[in-house]
Design an enzyme around this catalytic site. Structure first.
Site, PDB file in Angstrom:
ATOM      1  N   TYR A  14       2.893  43.743 -39.425  1.00 34.64           N
ATOM      2  CA  TYR A  14       3.250  44.924 -40.217  1.00 34.64           C
ATOM      3  C   TYR A  14       2.938  46.249 -39.515  1.00 34.64           C
ATOM      4  O   TYR A  14       3.255  47.314 -40.045  1.00 34.64           O
ATOM      5  CB  TYR A  14       2.553  44.887 -41.574  1.00 34.64           C
ATOM      6  CG  TYR A  14       2.969  43.708 -42.410  1.00 34.64           C
ATOM      7  CD1 TYR A  14       4.264  43.621 -42.927  1.00 34.64           C
ATOM      8  CD2 TYR A  14       2.093  42.660 -42.670  1.00 34.64           C
ATOM      9  CE1 TYR A  14       4.667  42.530 -43.689  1.00 34.64           C
ATOM     10  CE2 TYR A  14       2.484  41.569 -43.426  1.00 34.64           C
ATOM     11  CZ  TYR A  14       3.766  41.507 -43.930  1.00 34.64           C
ATOM     12  OH  TYR A  14       4.163  40.432 -44.681  1.00 34.64           O
ATOM     13  N   HIS A  19       6.680  50.591 -44.294  1.00 36.86           N
ATOM     14  CA  HIS A  19       5.810  50.479 -45.465  1.00 36.86           C
ATOM     15  C   HIS A  19       4.349  50.797 -45.131  1.00 36.86           C
ATOM     16  O   HIS A  19       3.529  50.910 -46.035  1.00 36.86           O
ATOM     17  CB  HIS A  19       5.922  49.062 -46.035  1.00 36.86           C
ATOM     18  CG  HIS A  19       6.134  48.991 -47.513  1.00 36.86           C
ATOM     19  ND1 HIS A  19       6.512  50.058 -48.302  1.00 36.86           N
ATOM     20  CD2 HIS A  19       6.013  47.942 -48.368  1.00 36.86           C
ATOM     21  CE1 HIS A  19       6.616  49.668 -49.560  1.00 36.86           C
ATOM     22  NE2 HIS A  19       6.316  48.386 -49.628  1.00 36.86           N
ATOM     23  N   TYR A  65      -2.422  43.559 -49.632  1.00 35.64           N
ATOM     24  CA  TYR A  65      -0.990  43.753 -49.457  1.00 35.64           C
ATOM     25  C   TYR A  65      -0.521  44.747 -50.514  1.00 35.64           C
ATOM     26  O   TYR A  65      -1.178  45.002 -51.516  1.00 35.64           O
ATOM     27  CB  TYR A  65      -0.188  42.446 -49.478  1.00 35.64           C
ATOM     28  CG  TYR A  65      -0.519  41.578 -48.298  1.00 35.64           C
ATOM     29  CD1 TYR A  65       0.014  41.851 -47.046  1.00 35.64           C
ATOM     30  CD2 TYR A  65      -1.402  40.515 -48.420  1.00 35.64           C
ATOM     31  CE1 TYR A  65      -0.314  41.078 -45.945  1.00 35.64           C
ATOM     32  CE2 TYR A  65      -1.741  39.747 -47.323  1.00 35.64           C
ATOM     33  CZ  TYR A  65      -1.199  40.035 -46.087  1.00 35.64           C
ATOM     34  OH  TYR A  65      -1.531  39.280 -45.002  1.00 35.64           O
ATOM     35  N   ASN A  67       1.637  45.120 -52.944  1.00 31.82           N
ATOM     36  CA  ASN A  67       1.875  44.901 -54.373  1.00 31.82           C
ATOM     37  C   ASN A  67       0.611  44.823 -55.217  1.00 31.82           C
ATOM     38  O   ASN A  67       0.684  44.856 -56.442  1.00 31.82           O
ATOM     39  CB  ASN A  67       2.704  43.632 -54.585  1.00 31.82           C
ATOM     40  CG  ASN A  67       4.086  43.760 -53.987  1.00 31.82           C
ATOM     41  OD1 ASN A  67       4.479  44.809 -53.497  1.00 31.82           O
ATOM     42  ND2 ASN A  67       4.830  42.683 -54.024  1.00 31.82           N
ATOM     43  N   ASP A  92       4.530  55.641 -48.259  1.00 31.70           N
ATOM     44  CA  ASP A  92       5.893  55.855 -47.766  1.00 31.70           C
ATOM     45  C   ASP A  92       6.782  56.170 -48.952  1.00 31.70           C
ATOM     46  O   ASP A  92       6.441  55.864 -50.096  1.00 31.70           O
ATOM     47  CB  ASP A  92       6.398  54.610 -47.030  1.00 31.70           C
ATOM     48  CG  ASP A  92       6.436  53.385 -47.934  1.00 31.70           C
ATOM     49  OD1 ASP A  92       7.543  52.985 -48.349  1.00 31.70           O
ATOM     50  OD2 ASP A  92       5.361  52.825 -48.238  1.00 31.70           O
ATOM     51  N   ASN A 113       6.037  49.650 -55.091  1.00 31.71           N
ATOM     52  CA  ASN A 113       5.160  48.624 -55.654  1.00 31.71           C
ATOM     53  C   ASN A 113       3.674  48.925 -55.494  1.00 31.71           C
ATOM     54  O   ASN A 113       2.864  48.548 -56.342  1.00 31.71           O
ATOM     55  CB  ASN A 113       5.493  47.250 -55.075  1.00 31.71           C
ATOM     56  CG  ASN A 113       6.803  46.726 -55.609  1.00 31.71           C
ATOM     57  OD1 ASN A 113       7.206  47.053 -56.721  1.00 31.71           O
ATOM     58  ND2 ASN A 113       7.493  45.929 -54.817  1.00 31.71           N
TER      59      ASN A 113
END
Length: 187
Positions: A14, A19, A65, A67, A92, A113
């Site tokens: 990532y 994100h 993460y 969410n 973001d 999210n």
């Protein structure tokens, strides 16, 4: 005391993805302030405690993460007995073009999210935000936000981060209304 929350996803896969703008700016700001990137871990987050302008500041990057980012934010607020007004979340934003940013005092998640999770866990949308534009690919949003930036885009982000470190510096010394007036521009 202030809590600065950079949103993103943990893991090599990532790094430098759209994100992870929040993670990227936290790292850049700490480097700019010559604060070692020696993150400790607790409450489902990597964190650095420091002092800026004689005030204790905690920078966190949730490890849950995107969410589930609200889990870490809630834990830090509870442990340090912080008010939601002491929180600045860096995320973001698909609705802003790359290179643009916007400060907000509160508001909906806008479909993000990470912000949705924080609103859910805090029971309010009344926390400050620094939204950083990543543009938008309406065809495949999920893969788009998890895609890596091109070299050209990273150069543009680097230039924008030169401004954003100043925004964060001013955040620690200005009231938020004045900060928004100084940096939020139309267009």
């Amino acid at each position: 005391m202030k809590l600065i929350v950079g949103l993103g996803n943990v893991g090599k896969e990532y790094e430098n993805t759209r994100h992870n703008m929040g993670f990227m700016l936290v790292d850049r700001y700490l480097e700019y302030k010559n604060i070692p990137l020696k993150f400790k871990e607790k409450f489902n987050a990597m964190y650095v405690e420091t002092t800026i302008n004689n005030e204790k500041v905690i920078f966190i990057k949730p490890t849950t993460y995107m969410n589930n980012s609200g889990i870490a934010v809630r834990a830090f607020l509870d442990f340090y007995k912080l008010d939601v007004q002491d929180v600045l979340v860096i995320s973001d934003d698909l609705d802003l073009d790359l290179g643009k940013f916007r400060l907000r005092r509160n508001g909906s998640s806008g479909g993000h999210n990470g912000l949705k999770s924080i609103i859910s866990h805090l029971g309010t949308d009344g926390f400050k935000r620094l939204r950083i534009g990543i543009s938008n690919d309406k065809d495949d949003v999920i893969n788009y936000v998890l895609s890596k930036f091109s070299k050209r885009e990273l150069n543009e982000i680097d230039t924008m981060f030169d401004t954003l470190v100043n925004v964060l510096d001013d955040y620690f010394v200005m009231d938020f209304t004045s900060l928004m007036s100084k940096y939020n521009r139309k267009g």
